[in-house]
Design an enzyme around this catalytic site. Structure first.
Site, short mmCIF file in Angstrom:
data_model
loop_
_atom_site.label_atom_id
_atom_site.label_comp_id
_atom_site.label_asym_id
_atom_site.label_seq_id
_atom_site.Cartn_x
_atom_site.Cartn_y
_atom_site.Cartn_z
N HIS A 159 0.85 -1.19 0.00
CA HIS A 159 0.00 0.00 0.00
C HIS A 159 0.89 1.24 0.00
CE1 HIS A 159 -3.89 -1.97 1.79
NE2 HIS A 159 -3.34 -2.70 0.84
N GLU A 205 0.93 3.87 1.82
CA GLU A 205 1.42 4.27 3.14
C GLU A 205 2.60 3.42 3.59
OE1 GLU A 205 -3.20 4.34 3.50
OE2 GLU A 205 -1.68 3.34 2.28
#
Length: 155
Positions: A58, A60
């Site tokens: 992801h 992040e």
């Protein structure tokens, strides 16, 4: 929140949106993130789950990993993460573990948001660290990018 703070948040969210557009261009769910410390860009990430065949790739997580390499440690105090979509439980947990100071996100995620929508991992008082959270920064632009991506996938 001061007008100057809001202007900075919008500027950094635009940088995260550029990462999200790059993810979209490459066939990934269009989520982008940038990590900032003292007004300086430290790291950026975009969703790369398909490309890397990694469910943890992801935006992040990739930004946190890059920041750890750049800053020389896994603790990232004094940083702010800007991300176009409210983080999921995995990413919210990583933000807590990394000791990120502040989270700013664009669109809320009613199906998986773990920073205030479905759960609030980043502000759970039972954990050893909590983040300040600001949601809804450039929300319409972030949500539109996601909506258009999924609409194109459905046909």
């Amino acid at each position: 929140m001061s007008e100057d703070h809001e202007r900075n948040d919008s500027g950094w969210m635009r940088a995260a949106l550029e990462q999200a557009r790059e993810a979209c261009f490459r066939g990934e769910v269009p989520v982008g993130a940038v990590l900032v410390k003292k007004g300086e860009l430290i790291a950026a990430g975009r969703n790369r789950c398909e490309e890397l065949r990694d469910p943890a790739a992801h935006a992040e997580i990739l930004a946190l990993r890059e920041a750890g390499r750049i800053l020389g440690g896994w603790r990232l105090p004094g940083t702010t993460l800007y991300v176009t979509l409210e983080p999921c439980a995995m990413c919210a947990g990583a933000l807590v573990q990394a000791r990120v100071e502040r989270l700013v996100y664009g669109a809320a995620d009613p199906k998986g948001g773990a920073c205030g929508t479905l759960y609030n991992i980043v502000q759970d008082e039972r954990l050893n660290h909590r983040l300040a959270v600001t949601g809804g920064v450039l929300e319409a632009e972030c949500a539109t990018l996601l909506r258009e991506f999924f609409k194109s996938r459905r046909g």
